[in-house]
Design an enzyme around this catalytic site. Structure first.
Site, PDB file in Angstrom:
ATOM      1  CE  LYS A  37      -2.122  -1.203   3.843  1.00 40.72           C
ATOM      2  NZ  LYS A  37      -1.436  -2.472   4.141  1.00 40.72           N
ATOM      3  NE  ARG A 112      -4.883  -1.325   9.809  1.00 40.48           N
ATOM      4  CZ  ARG A 112      -3.727  -0.916   9.296  1.00 40.48           C
ATOM      5  NH1 ARG A 112      -3.637   0.206   8.646  1.00 40.48           N
ATOM      6  NH2 ARG A 112      -2.675  -1.658   9.441  1.00 40.48           N
ATOM      7  NE  ARG A 153       7.605  -2.429   6.300  1.00 39.56           N
ATOM      8  CZ  ARG A 153       6.282  -2.390   6.442  1.00 39.56           C
ATOM      9  NH1 ARG A 153       5.546  -1.826   5.515  1.00 39.56           N
ATOM     10  NH2 ARG A 153       5.720  -2.916   7.499  1.00 39.56           N
ATOM     11  NE  ARG A 186       5.865  -0.330  10.025  1.00 43.47           N
ATOM     12  CZ  ARG A 186       4.745  -0.366   9.322  1.00 43.47           C
ATOM     13  NH1 ARG A 186       4.662   0.299   8.190  1.00 43.47           N
ATOM     14  NH2 ARG A 186       3.711  -1.065   9.741  1.00 43.47           N
ATOM     15  NE  ARG A 197       1.904  -4.844  11.163  1.00 44.40           N
ATOM     16  CZ  ARG A 197       2.974  -4.754  10.365  1.00 44.40           C
ATOM     17  NH1 ARG A 197       4.144  -5.273  10.751  1.00 44.40           N
ATOM     18  NH2 ARG A 197       2.887  -4.134   9.212  1.00 44.40           N
TER      19      ARG A 197
HETATM   20  P1  AP5 Z   1       4.784  -1.606   1.903  1.00 44.74           P
HETATM   21  O1  AP5 Z   1       4.466  -0.772   0.711  1.00 44.74           O
HETATM   22  O2  AP5 Z   1       5.516  -0.980   3.040  1.00 44.74           O
HETATM   23  O3  AP5 Z   1       3.474  -2.374   2.401  1.00 44.74           O
HETATM   24  P2  AP5 Z   1       2.187  -1.849   3.159  1.00 44.74           P
HETATM   25  O4  AP5 Z   1       1.005  -2.519   2.558  1.00 44.74           O
HETATM   26  O5  AP5 Z   1       2.172  -0.356   3.205  1.00 44.74           O
HETATM   27  O6  AP5 Z   1       2.453  -2.483   4.575  1.00 44.74           O
HETATM   28  P3  AP5 Z   1       2.356  -1.903   6.058  1.00 44.74           P
HETATM   29  O7  AP5 Z   1       3.062  -2.901   6.931  1.00 44.74           O
HETATM   30  O8  AP5 Z   1       2.803  -0.485   6.134  1.00 44.74           O
HETATM   31  O9  AP5 Z   1       0.828  -1.979   6.299  1.00 44.74           O
HETATM   32  P4  AP5 Z   1       0.152  -2.036   7.650  1.00 44.74           P
HETATM   33  O10 AP5 Z   1      -1.234  -1.854   7.185  1.00 44.74           O
HETATM   34  O11 AP5 Z   1       0.399  -3.224   8.486  1.00 44.74           O
HETATM   35  O12 AP5 Z   1       0.862  -0.867   8.494  1.00 44.74           O
HETATM   36  P5  AP5 Z   1       0.393   0.596   8.910  1.00 44.74           P
HETATM   37  O13 AP5 Z   1       1.591   1.440   8.959  1.00 44.74           O
HETATM   38  O14 AP5 Z   1      -0.779   1.030   8.116  1.00 44.74           O
HETATM   39  O15 AP5 Z   1       5.608  -2.875   1.358  1.00 44.74           O
HETATM   40  C1  AP5 Z   1       6.080  -3.858   2.255  1.00 44.74           C
HETATM   41  C2  AP5 Z   1       7.452  -4.382   1.731  1.00 44.74           C
HETATM   42  O16 AP5 Z   1       7.239  -5.086   0.501  1.00 44.74           O
HETATM   43  C3  AP5 Z   1       8.468  -3.285   1.431  1.00 44.74           C
HETATM   44  O17 AP5 Z   1       9.731  -3.736   1.824  1.00 44.74           O
HETATM   45  C4  AP5 Z   1       8.390  -3.113  -0.107  1.00 44.74           C
HETATM   46  O18 AP5 Z   1       9.630  -2.733  -0.639  1.00 44.74           O
HETATM   47  C5  AP5 Z   1       8.019  -4.516  -0.553  1.00 44.74           C
HETATM   48  N1  AP5 Z   1       7.173  -4.533  -1.751  1.00 44.74           N
HETATM   49  C6  AP5 Z   1       6.094  -3.726  -2.000  1.00 44.74           C
HETATM   50  N2  AP5 Z   1       5.546  -4.055  -3.198  1.00 44.74           N
HETATM   51  C7  AP5 Z   1       6.289  -5.100  -3.680  1.00 44.74           C
HETATM   52  C8  AP5 Z   1       6.216  -5.888  -4.876  1.00 44.74           C
HETATM   53  N3  AP5 Z   1       5.252  -5.663  -5.806  1.00 44.74           N
HETATM   54  N4  AP5 Z   1       7.123  -6.871  -5.046  1.00 44.74           N
HETATM   55  C9  AP5 Z   1       8.085  -7.108  -4.112  1.00 44.74           C
HETATM   56  N5  AP5 Z   1       8.209  -6.381  -2.963  1.00 44.74           N
HETATM   57  C10 AP5 Z   1       7.325  -5.396  -2.765  1.00 44.74           C
HETATM   58  O19 AP5 Z   1      -0.184   0.344  10.411  1.00 44.74           O
HETATM   59  C11 AP5 Z   1       0.675   0.070  11.491  1.00 44.74           C
HETATM   60  C12 AP5 Z   1      -0.141   0.038  12.780  1.00 44.74           C
HETATM   61  O20 AP5 Z   1      -0.746   1.329  13.002  1.00 44.74           O
HETATM   62  C13 AP5 Z   1      -1.318  -0.946  12.802  1.00 44.74           C
HETATM   63  O21 AP5 Z   1      -0.903  -2.245  13.193  1.00 44.74           O
HETATM   64  C14 AP5 Z   1      -2.253  -0.283  13.833  1.00 44.74           C
HETATM   65  O22 AP5 Z   1      -1.831  -0.535  15.154  1.00 44.74           O
HETATM   66  C15 AP5 Z   1      -2.068   1.203  13.549  1.00 44.74           C
HETATM   67  N6  AP5 Z   1      -3.038   1.721  12.558  1.00 44.74           N
HETATM   68  C16 AP5 Z   1      -2.740   2.259  11.337  1.00 44.74           C
HETATM   69  N7  AP5 Z   1      -3.846   2.620  10.700  1.00 44.74           N
HETATM   70  C17 AP5 Z   1      -4.886   2.309  11.517  1.00 44.74           C
HETATM   71  C18 AP5 Z   1      -6.292   2.422  11.392  1.00 44.74           C
HETATM   72  N8  AP5 Z   1      -6.880   2.938  10.286  1.00 44.74           N
HETATM   73  N9  AP5 Z   1      -7.059   2.000  12.408  1.00 44.74           N
HETATM   74  C19 AP5 Z   1      -6.515   1.482  13.544  1.00 44.74           C
HETATM   75  N10 AP5 Z   1      -5.179   1.333  13.725  1.00 44.74           N
HETATM   76  C20 AP5 Z   1      -4.366   1.746  12.712  1.00 44.74           C
END
Ligand code: AP5
Length: 243
Positions: A37, A112, A153, A186, A197
């Site tokens: 994402k 979410r 990552r 991270r 998660r």
């Molecule tokens: P990346 O692009 O970083 O993936 P992502 O989908 O953004 O993953 P996240 O881990 O950031 O999502 P998340 O939803 O768990 O975390 P968030 O920060 O929102 O890619 C991942 C890796 O893959 C990278 O190394 C990249 O290089 C590689 N990659 C990407 N595309 C690729 C491809 N096509 N081929 C190969 N490699 C590839 O949330 C964190 C925490 O915050 C949550 O656990 C929660 O506690 C809180 N939180 C955040 N939002 C909310 C909400 N709305 N409600 C409640 N709690 C929330």
């Protein structure tokens, strides 16, 4: 105080060359942790010149700056659980009120839960009658790939660029190609927290696909291909809905 603006969320001058004046409206990126994402949001920023709003990034910025919100969210994030809806919705409302969201925005990690989606629909209905309905892109990725992506990552603490030691390594190990900063992993990318998660995703976020499917808004894109191929599919889906 809640921190709503932070690093690398506006396009660079090279990227701005590709921007335009159309009202793109809301773009929502759905998908499990590690689906890509954040990576894809940056490509959409570059194409349309609208801001990326990553609720995870905003929460981490609040945490780093020691705000009240950051303190409340820290332990929850460390356990891999979701932060309560009302805290996240207030934070998103503050961010969407910023002038740079007028032409549209990319929501990465929000909504979410079904409650967050209902809240967002209410807000969008109130805020601008002329704004287009959201384009919702759901990224599908194989479970084993997700685990490898999260374990590998690394990101740049200065510019926010995302790397992967297996799939998208920097030119020099552990050093950002753009600004030379030392890359970091991270805190919630440990094996135990990743598992929590993913459980939270299955239970609370997966039902959102049906929520948007029923409203005829869901666009499913395979996230298993290369970053560039996934970007091309996403841009095609957005253009299709916005033409
Ligand atoms: P990346 O692009 O970083 O993936 P992502 O989908 O953004 O993953 P996240 O881990 O950031 O999502 P998340 O939803 O768990 O975390 P968030 O920060 O929102 O890619 C991942 C890796 O893959 C990278 O190394 C990249 O290089 C590689 N990659 C990407 N595309 C690729 C491809 N096509 N081929 C190969 N490699 C590839 O949330 C964190 C925490 O915050 C949550 O656990 C929660 O506690 C809180 N939180 C955040 N939002 C909310 C909400 N709305 N409600 C409640 N709690 C929330």
């Amino acid at each position: 105080m809640v921190v709503v603006n932070h690093v690398a969320r506006t396009p660079s001058s090279a990227q701005s060359a590709q921007t335009e004046n159309r009202n793109i409206g809301p773009i929502i990126l759905l998908g499990p942790p590690g689906a890509g994402k954040g990576t894809q949001a940056k490509a959409i920023v570059a194409r349309f010149g609208i801001p990326q709003i990553s609720t995870g990034d905003i929460l981490r910025a609040n945490r780093a700056q020691g705000t009240e919100l950051g303190k409340r969210a820290a332990a929850i994030m460390d356990r891999g659980e979701l932060v309560p809806d009302e805290l996240v919705c207030d934070m998103v409302a503050a961010r969407l009120a910023q002038p740079d969201c007028a032409r549209g925005f990319i929501l990465d990690g929000f909504p979410r839960t079904v409650k967050q989606a209902e809240w967002l629909d209410g807000l969008l209905a109130k805020s601008a009658a002329s704004a287009p309905a959201p384009v919702v892109i759901s990224l599908k990725v194989d479970y084993n790939d997700v685990l490898r992506r999260l374990a590998g990552r690394r990101s740049c603490p200065a510019c926010g660029r995302i790397y992967n030691v297996y799939f998208q390594p920097p030119r020099v190990p552990d050093v950002c190609d753009v600004d030379g900063s030392k890359l970091v992993a991270r805190q919630d990318d440990s094996e135990a927290v990743i598992s929590e998660r993913l459980k939270a995703y299955e239970k609370q976020t997966l039902p959102l696909a049906d929520y948007y499917r029923r409203r005829g808004r869901l666009r499913e894109v395979s996230g298993d291909a290369s970053v560039e191929q996934v970007t091309a599919e996403i841009l095609k889906a957005i253009e299709h809905d916005r033409l």
